[in-house]
Design a protein around this motif. Structure first.
Motif, PDB file in Angstrom:
ATOM      1  N   ASN A 155      40.803  40.716  37.511  1.00 22.40           N
ATOM      2  CA  ASN A 155      42.338  40.261  38.532  1.00 22.40           C
ATOM      3  C   ASN A 155      43.375  39.623  37.497  1.00 22.40           C
ATOM      4  O   ASN A 155      44.656  39.874  37.839  1.00 22.40           O
ATOM      5  CB  ASN A 155      42.416  39.012  39.641  1.00 22.40           C
ATOM      6  CG  ASN A 155      41.092  39.620  40.627  1.00 22.40           C
ATOM      7  OD1 ASN A 155      41.202  40.374  41.023  1.00 22.40           O
ATOM      8  ND2 ASN A 155      40.751  38.904  41.534  1.00 22.40           N
ATOM      9  N   CYS A 163      39.108  33.187  47.581  1.00 21.06           N
ATOM     10  CA  CYS A 163      38.079  34.046  47.690  1.00 21.06           C
ATOM     11  C   CYS A 163      36.499  33.050  48.343  1.00 21.06           C
ATOM     12  O   CYS A 163      36.518  31.730  47.834  1.00 21.06           O
ATOM     13  CB  CYS A 163      37.601  33.384  46.025  1.00 21.06           C
ATOM     14  SG  CYS A 163      36.037  33.976  45.380  1.00 21.06           S
ATOM     15  N   ALA A 183      29.439  30.965  40.509  1.00 19.08           N
ATOM     16  CA  ALA A 183      30.773  29.668  40.688  1.00 19.08           C
ATOM     17  C   ALA A 183      30.246  28.729  40.962  1.00 19.08           C
ATOM     18  O   ALA A 183      31.128  27.691  40.857  1.00 19.08           O
ATOM     19  CB  ALA A 183      31.473  30.658  42.213  1.00 19.08           C
ATOM     20  N   TRP A 193      34.600  28.862  35.906  1.00 19.57           N
ATOM     21  CA  TRP A 193      34.130  29.763  36.296  1.00 19.57           C
ATOM     22  C   TRP A 193      34.788  30.689  36.460  1.00 19.57           C
ATOM     23  O   TRP A 193      34.971  32.042  35.860  1.00 19.57           O
ATOM     24  CB  TRP A 193      33.044  30.208  37.818  1.00 19.57           C
ATOM     25  CG  TRP A 193      32.538  31.431  38.048  1.00 19.57           C
ATOM     26  CD1 TRP A 193      33.517  31.976  39.052  1.00 19.57           C
ATOM     27  CD2 TRP A 193      31.291  32.044  37.548  1.00 19.57           C
ATOM     28  NE1 TRP A 193      32.019  33.311  39.174  1.00 19.57           N
ATOM     29  CE2 TRP A 193      31.256  33.213  37.860  1.00 19.57           C
ATOM     30  CE3 TRP A 193      30.728  32.215  36.497  1.00 19.57           C
ATOM     31  CZ2 TRP A 193      30.557  34.014  37.757  1.00 19.57           C
ATOM     32  CZ3 TRP A 193      29.792  32.751  36.061  1.00 19.57           C
ATOM     33  CH2 TRP A 193      29.823  34.269  36.286  1.00 19.57           C
ATOM     34  N   CYS A 194      36.009  30.258  37.627  1.00 19.72           N
ATOM     35  CA  CYS A 194      36.743  31.232  37.488  1.00 19.72           C
ATOM     36  C   CYS A 194      37.909  31.910  36.158  1.00 19.72           C
ATOM     37  O   CYS A 194      38.628  32.561  35.778  1.00 19.72           O
ATOM     38  CB  CYS A 194      37.646  30.522  38.516  1.00 19.72           C
ATOM     39  SG  CYS A 194      37.259  30.375  40.484  1.00 19.72           S
ATOM     40  N   ARG A 200      37.365  24.554  38.207  1.00 15.61           N
ATOM     41  CA  ARG A 200      36.571  25.942  38.351  1.00 15.61           C
ATOM     42  C   ARG A 200      35.988  26.945  36.814  1.00 15.61           C
ATOM     43  O   ARG A 200      36.920  27.715  37.027  1.00 15.61           O
ATOM     44  CB  ARG A 200      38.005  26.842  39.380  1.00 15.61           C
ATOM     45  CG  ARG A 200      38.320  26.602  40.090  1.00 15.61           C
ATOM     46  CD  ARG A 200      38.470  27.860  41.082  1.00 15.61           C
ATOM     47  NE  ARG A 200      39.012  26.823  42.448  1.00 15.61           N
ATOM     48  CZ  ARG A 200      39.771  28.226  43.478  1.00 15.61           C
ATOM     49  NH1 ARG A 200      39.888  29.727  43.341  1.00 15.61           N
ATOM     50  NH2 ARG A 200      39.857  28.315  44.483  1.00 15.61           N
ATOM     51  N   PHE A 231      33.676  33.401  47.385  1.00 16.87           N
ATOM     52  CA  PHE A 231      32.635  32.902  45.940  1.00 16.87           C
ATOM     53  C   PHE A 231      32.460  31.065  45.444  1.00 16.87           C
ATOM     54  O   PHE A 231      32.185  30.111  45.566  1.00 16.87           O
ATOM     55  CB  PHE A 231      32.692  34.506  44.828  1.00 16.87           C
ATOM     56  CG  PHE A 231      32.837  35.488  44.786  1.00 16.87           C
ATOM     57  CD1 PHE A 231      31.740  35.228  46.181  1.00 16.87           C
ATOM     58  CD2 PHE A 231      33.435  36.161  44.368  1.00 16.87           C
ATOM     59  CE1 PHE A 231      31.918  37.524  46.074  1.00 16.87           C
ATOM     60  CE2 PHE A 231      33.423  37.212  44.599  1.00 16.87           C
ATOM     61  CZ  PHE A 231      33.046  37.807  45.556  1.00 16.87           C
ATOM     62  N   MET A 232      34.683  30.850  45.257  1.00 18.78           N
ATOM     63  CA  MET A 232      34.890  29.877  45.123  1.00 18.78           C
ATOM     64  C   MET A 232      34.895  29.128  46.030  1.00 18.78           C
ATOM     65  O   MET A 232      34.445  27.818  45.802  1.00 18.78           O
ATOM     66  CB  MET A 232      35.845  30.019  44.152  1.00 18.78           C
ATOM     67  CG  MET A 232      36.538  28.941  43.683  1.00 18.78           C
ATOM     68  SD  MET A 232      34.940  27.586  43.253  1.00 18.78           S
ATOM     69  CE  MET A 232      34.427  28.525  41.400  1.00 18.78           C
ATOM     70  N   TRP A 279      43.797  36.902  46.031  1.00 17.28           N
ATOM     71  CA  TRP A 279      42.644  36.706  46.437  1.00 17.28           C
ATOM     72  C   TRP A 279      41.884  35.757  45.591  1.00 17.28           C
ATOM     73  O   TRP A 279      41.187  34.926  46.200  1.00 17.28           O
ATOM     74  CB  TRP A 279      42.166  38.080  45.928  1.00 17.28           C
ATOM     75  CG  TRP A 279      40.221  38.211  45.624  1.00 17.28           C
ATOM     76  CD1 TRP A 279      39.657  37.726  44.981  1.00 17.28           C
ATOM     77  CD2 TRP A 279      39.486  38.795  47.233  1.00 17.28           C
ATOM     78  NE1 TRP A 279      38.253  37.833  45.107  1.00 17.28           N
ATOM     79  CE2 TRP A 279      38.108  37.819  46.782  1.00 17.28           C
ATOM     80  CE3 TRP A 279      40.169  37.975  48.197  1.00 17.28           C
ATOM     81  CZ2 TRP A 279      37.293  37.845  47.860  1.00 17.28           C
ATOM     82  CZ3 TRP A 279      38.857  38.343  49.349  1.00 17.28           C
ATOM     83  CH2 TRP A 279      37.528  38.075  48.463  1.00 17.28           C
ATOM     84  N   CYS A 280      41.931  35.473  44.380  1.00 19.91           N
ATOM     85  CA  CYS A 280      40.955  33.979  43.688  1.00 19.91           C
ATOM     86  C   CYS A 280      41.419  32.799  44.954  1.00 19.91           C
ATOM     87  O   CYS A 280      40.682  32.187  45.030  1.00 19.91           O
ATOM     88  CB  CYS A 280      41.180  34.101  42.346  1.00 19.91           C
ATOM     89  SG  CYS A 280      40.574  35.607  42.166  1.00 19.91           S
ATOM     90  N   CYS A 303      34.041  34.710  35.308  1.00 21.47           N
ATOM     91  CA  CYS A 303      33.906  35.408  36.596  1.00 21.47           C
ATOM     92  C   CYS A 303      34.497  36.985  36.398  1.00 21.47           C
ATOM     93  O   CYS A 303      35.908  37.366  35.835  1.00 21.47           O
ATOM     94  CB  CYS A 303      34.686  35.171  37.627  1.00 21.47           C
ATOM     95  SG  CYS A 303      34.546  35.875  38.867  1.00 21.47           S
ATOM     96  N   ARG A 310      47.009  37.136  41.426  1.00 21.82           N
ATOM     97  CA  ARG A 310      45.155  36.948  41.669  1.00 21.82           C
ATOM     98  C   ARG A 310      45.758  35.992  42.951  1.00 21.82           C
ATOM     99  O   ARG A 310      44.887  35.240  43.393  1.00 21.82           O
ATOM    100  CB  ARG A 310      45.290  35.994  40.149  1.00 21.82           C
ATOM    101  CG  ARG A 310      44.636  36.936  39.324  1.00 21.82           C
ATOM    102  CD  ARG A 310      44.151  35.962  38.204  1.00 21.82           C
ATOM    103  NE  ARG A 310      42.787  34.945  38.945  1.00 21.82           N
ATOM    104  CZ  ARG A 310      42.296  34.703  37.728  1.00 21.82           C
ATOM    105  NH1 ARG A 310      42.245  34.391  36.764  1.00 21.82           N
ATOM    106  NH2 ARG A 310      40.597  34.018  38.604  1.00 21.82           N
ATOM    107  N   ILE A 313      35.153  39.122  37.883  1.00 19.28           N
ATOM    108  CA  ILE A 313      36.274  39.803  38.967  1.00 19.28           C
ATOM    109  C   ILE A 313      37.590  38.984  38.600  1.00 19.28           C
ATOM    110  O   ILE A 313      38.534  40.078  38.620  1.00 19.28           O
ATOM    111  CB  ILE A 313      35.826  39.294  40.556  1.00 19.28           C
ATOM    112  CG1 ILE A 313      34.465  39.948  40.948  1.00 19.28           C
ATOM    113  CG2 ILE A 313      36.364  40.029  41.149  1.00 19.28           C
ATOM    114  CD1 ILE A 313      34.548  41.276  40.899  1.00 19.28           C
ATOM    115  N   GLY A 314      37.778  37.717  38.591  1.00 21.15           N
ATOM    116  CA  GLY A 314      38.230  36.696  38.130  1.00 21.15           C
ATOM    117  C   GLY A 314      39.341  37.414  37.065  1.00 21.15           C
ATOM    118  O   GLY A 314      40.579  37.712  36.185  1.00 21.15           O
TER     119      GLY A 314
HETATM  120  S1  SF4 Z   1      38.105  34.113  39.380  1.00 22.08           S
HETATM  121 FE1  SF4 Z   1      35.639  34.348  40.319  1.00 22.08          FE
HETATM  122  S2  SF4 Z   1      35.202  33.684  41.809  1.00 22.08           S
HETATM  123 FE2  SF4 Z   1      36.548  32.489  40.936  1.00 22.08          FE
HETATM  124  S3  SF4 Z   1      38.061  32.450  42.654  1.00 22.08           S
HETATM  125 FE3  SF4 Z   1      38.344  34.893  41.478  1.00 22.08          FE
HETATM  126  S4  SF4 Z   1      37.206  35.750  41.962  1.00 22.08           S
HETATM  127 FE4  SF4 Z   1      36.209  34.105  42.695  1.00 22.08          FE
END
Ligand code: SF4
Ligand code: SF4
Ligand code: SF4
Length: 873
Positions: free
Chosen positions: A508, A416, A485, A497-498, A495, A418-419, A412-413, A502, A410, A504-505
């Motif tokens: 991931n 990220c 986020a 939201w993550c 976090r 967004f965060m 990417w997170c 989320c 993960r 996308i999270g």
């Molecule tokens: S969970 Fe969503 S908002 Fe949080 S870091 Fe990953 S993609 Fe970004």
């Protein structure tokens, strides 16, 4: 400061020995145990020490203990240690050269005529405090009366050296003949200057007293323990004792393990338990990263499992079997399959500790880049062939993120945008004195369905409004996720939201279960950690400025990669260096053997499951079909329909388009459910029983054993055996491990329903489709990357309205159509065997019948063939 007269202190045995039996400490009370304990340690000096303590005034009876406490010193009470013998025996036990050398070093240090300071070096979990206690106990009691222990992790430098206003520990103890033990003293020393001053104290026994304003001599015996060897503390004026790690003393493990086991058995009031030869082999061949502390935890767990087993199968002998030992060490026994990159590559350690990985990067690089992308999406041309940001979004970022999961999990997170925005506003709120709430307990329950619903809505939005070809709508999609986020970060700490909401999270987290990289910690080290800096951050140590885990997780508690964003904050925060950055076989979270059985490496599947997460997996599979609506409609006889090209406002066509999109999104999940139910029903039918009699009987027997159903067992066995007549075979190692893993899943807050619950089985089997869903998604998106990703330079010219003639000489790369199809076909074929083997393994773990297994295999073939048809014309 003058010593006061010795006083008499009366203590009970449990006060003194922390739960250890009196006859364990003084074997003479019972002749046989004496022989056993003395033999375990293999040293006479234990008994000598006992005599010495008796001579020094301590008397002992089984009900109470009277010791003549030599001296109490004002200001030192909180450091006083009375657990003289606690845990002493195991660390010295054994007949290997290393254990003999350890005992000899301790004796030499104890009787050193100059009473030089002693440095005890050894890995974490080696009971170094016990060694320091022995150095003190075996020494001359006239010189060292009492032992005071100071913890390097909870004390400070000024506490020891004092200030102008307050005397330090040294000021209180300097003129006495007590002993001072500094546990993990390196943690005390924050600067080179402090290290020099401490070294000077150890070597010369002299220190500068801030309180008295003069240099003083410390007459107390000084003993210090340290986890890692440090050249600064090697000197002729210091004695050094190296405590060997457990893995370096495999010849002693039987003695050490027996000593620990008997202690546990006595404390629990059980009869004598021994190890089976296989269990002992297991213990001897394991590498014990957490040393004696880990051994203690493993044996506690093994005894617990053994007790459970005995209550179910009272006929088994009083032996810890290999299964208990394997189960108890199962978290670690894939170590040889894991390669800790941090310990192998020093430069990587420096990189991961850099503030640019990833905190500064998130603060200074990501937000401006994100703002630029949003501005181009909104203000630039709106179609993908003219907008570089739109091209980057849909042909670089999305396929790139998908490709990154199997290797980088993960990660990417960790970068990220967004965060990055969420953390910026959170930091701003904190700096303005705003308060952040704790995570509500309902977040765990409502997060997965929320993420599923939002992802479904986004996929429909993408298809119906053709987001990949619309700049401003793509920007609004990014803003939508960013706002989640930001709201989460403004309301709650870390976090939330993550971790829970989320979409996308959530995706991931799913794909990251297959990753080749992971961050995990040494459980043996973590089991004794009270600081938990990996979760809370390390505000104290300036050399370790890492913040706590943003997902409120810990490398110690991770069941799989889903709850780790690879931010390396725990690596920076942990004082004990416990987190590892491992290279591992892909899919190891699903257990070994997965593709090929490797004897002796049975590992339980250890992945968290959630029905909504499994449903999301099949939503992602449906998203691939959605991209081929025209072809699918044509295949079902609606080839000329305008449904696929309808826009919002096209009335019935748009409604049909929405319906078809929704149905295709749900289609793979519905097929999975249908195939599973069909297979289950067929397994119960007479046809399958006649076609596969042996397999069906095997399934029924195992199922009866699992449920402990005597009648079902007799019926499955054809009336030739009953549970009562013939004791049932004990569950296999793999089954035991699976049960342990499922119990762990329950602890982790994930699905904990029974292994015989059909819905729970279906959820687990659904995860077996993970490789296929990933490869099918990649197969689709890689075509966009290969066909358009290389045209970024000419598209950038269009985006910024530069001279169009530049497009003629700017380079671009576009893959040939056949190359694209070859790559797509390769991905589809690549995922098929992985998915087949993984689902079959999970089916085996749950003892599913032959028809059910075949139904899943056929479904996988259908998915692969249908998507091949869609993508490769
Ligand atoms: S969970 Fe969503 S908002 Fe949080 S870091 Fe990953 S993609 Fe970004
Ligand atoms: S990883 Fe966390 S729990 Fe483990 S030793 Fe480090 S701070 Fe403690
Ligand atoms: S476990 Fe460590 S690497 Fe993973 S998210 Fe938490 S702090 Fe970051």
């Amino acid at each position: 400061m003058r010593n006061r007269r010795p006083s008499i202190l009366t203590l009970t045995a449990s006060d003194l020995f922390d739960g250890i039996e009196p006859n364990e400490v003084f074997p003479a009370a019972k002749p046989k145990p004496k022989q056993v304990e003395a033999d375990l340690c293999g040293i006479d000096e234990m008994l000598d020490s006992t005599k010495r303590i008796r001579k020094s005034g301590m008397t002992f009876s089984s009900s109470s203990t009277t010791i003549r406490e030599p001296v109490r010193v004002a200001g030192l009470d909180k450091y006083m240690t009375l657990t003289t013998w606690h845990g002493c025996f195991p660390v010295f036990a054994g007949r290997s050269k290393r254990s003999k050398k350890l005992r000899m070093d301790v004796r030499k240090a104890a009787s050193d005529p100059k009473a030089r300071s002693v440095i005890i070096v050894g890995e974490s979990g080696l009971e170094k405090d016990s060694v320091s206690t022995f150095v003190h106990e075996l020494g001359d009691k006239q010189k060292a009366h009492h032992l005071y222990r100071i913890s390097g992790t909870s004390s400070t430098f000024t506490e020891i050296f004092g200030t102008a206003e307050y005397p330090g520990v040294l000021d209180n103890v300097a003129e006495t003949r007590h002993a001072l033990s500094f546990a993990n003293f390196d943690k005390l020393l924050k600067t080179e200057e402090e290290a020099r001053e401490f070294l000077h104290l150890l070597e010369t026994k002299k220190y500068f007293s801030r309180f008295h304003g003069e240099e003083r001599v410390c007459h107390a015996r000084l003993i210090a323990t340290i986890d890692q060897d440090d050249d600064r503390f090697k000197s002729n004026e210091l004695l050094q004792i190296a405590v060997p790690s457990l893995r370096g003393r495999s010849a002693d493990i039987d003695m050490i393990a027996n000593a620990k086991l008997q202690r546990i058995v006595r404390r629990r009031g059980l009869p004598h338990i021994s190890f089976s030869p296989e269990a002992m082999h297991r213990l001897k061949t394991y590498s014990w990263p957490g040393n004696l502390r880990e051994l203690g935890s493993v044996l506690e767990r093994a005894v617990y499992l053994f007790e459970n087993d005995r209550s179910e199968h009272p006929y088994i002998p009083w032996k810890i079997t290999a299964e208990h030992a394997i189960t108890s060490t199962s978290h670690y026994n894939t170590e040889f399959l894991r390669y800790n990159l941090l310990s192998k590559f020093q430069s990587l350690q420096a990189i991961t500790r850099s503030p640019w990985v990833f905190d500064d990067f998130m603060k200074y690089v990501v937000p401006p880049s994100f703002a630029l992308v949003l501005a181009i999406l909104w203000l630039g041309p709106q179609t993908r062939d003219e907008n570089a940001a739109l091209t980057v979004f849909w042909t670089w970022w999305w396929p790139g993120a998908l490709l990154s999961y199997p290797l980088f999990s993960r990660v990417w997170c960790a970068v990220c945008p967004f965060m990055a925005c969420g953390e910026l506003v959170q930091a701003a709120k904190k700096s303005l004195g705003g308060k952040l709430g704790e995570w509500p307990s309902s977040a765990k329950k409502w997060g997965p369905p929320f993420a599923y619903g939002l992802f479904a809505a986004i996929l429909m939005w993408e298809e119906l409004w053709n987001l990949p070809d619309n700049g401003s709508l793509s920007a609004w999609l990014l803003v939508l996720i960013t706002s989640g986020a930001v709201v989460g970060s403004l309301s709650f700490e870390k976090r939330i939201w993550c971790r829970h909401f989320c979409p996308i999270g959530a995706m991931n987290g799913l794909y990251s279960k297959m990753a080749l990289l992971e961050i995990r910690s040494w459980k043996g080290v973590c089991s004794g950690c009270t600081a938990q800096n990996c979760i809370q951050g390390n505000p104290v140590d300036n050399n370790l400025p890492g913040a706590g885990c943003p997902l409120d997780s810990s490398p110690n508690k991770l069941a799989d990669n889903a709850d780790c964003v690879m931010c390396f904050r725990c690596v920076k925060s942990c004082e004990k260096g416990s987190p590892e950055f491992n290279l591992r076989p892909p899919g190891i979270d699903f257990g070994i053997p997965f593709l090929l059985p490797i004897p002796g490496t049975e590992v339980p599947a250890k992945y968290k499951t959630n029905p909504w997460q499994a449903a999301l997996l099949f939503l992602l599979q449906g998203a691939v079909y959605v991209h081929f609506i025209p072809l699918i409609l044509s295949d079902v006889g609606l080839g000329d329909s305008s449904i696929a090209s309808s826009q919002f406002g096209d009335g019935l066509d748009f409604a049909m388009h929405s319906l078809v999109t929704l149905l295709l999104l749900l289609f793979p999940g519905a097929l999975l459910f249908g195939a599973d139910q069909l297979g289950r029903k067929l397994d119960a039918s007479e046809v399958v029983k006649r076609l596969f009699p042996a397999q069906v009987q095997d399934v029924m027997l195992t199922d009866a054993l699992r449920r402990n159903d005597v009648d079902a067992f007799a019926m499955a066995a054809g009336g030739t055996a009953t549970l009562r007549q013939a004791p049932p075979p004990r569950p296999s190692v793999q089954e035991t491990l699976m049960e342990a893993a499922r119990a762990q899943e329950g602890e982790d807050g994930s699905s904990s329903s029974s292994s015989s619950d059909p819905f729970n089985q279906l959820v687990h089997v659904a995860y077996g489709y993970l490789p296929m869903v990933w490869t099918c998604n990649i197969a689709f998106w890689i075509s966009r990357a290969l066909e358009e990703g290389g045209t970024i330079l000419p598209r950038a010219v269009s985006t910024f309205g530069l001279n169009p003639s530049m497009q003629d000489w700017l380079p671009y790369v576009v893959a040939d159509e056949h190359v694209v199809e070859f790559v797509q076909g390769g991905f589809i074929l690549f995922g098929l065997p992985f998915t087949y083997f993984l689902t079959q393994k999970i089916c085996r773990d749950f003892n599913l019948g032959p028809a059910q297994r075949s139904a899943h295999a056929l479904l996988q073939l259908f998915f692969a063939a249908s998507l091949w048809h869609c993508m490769i014309h």
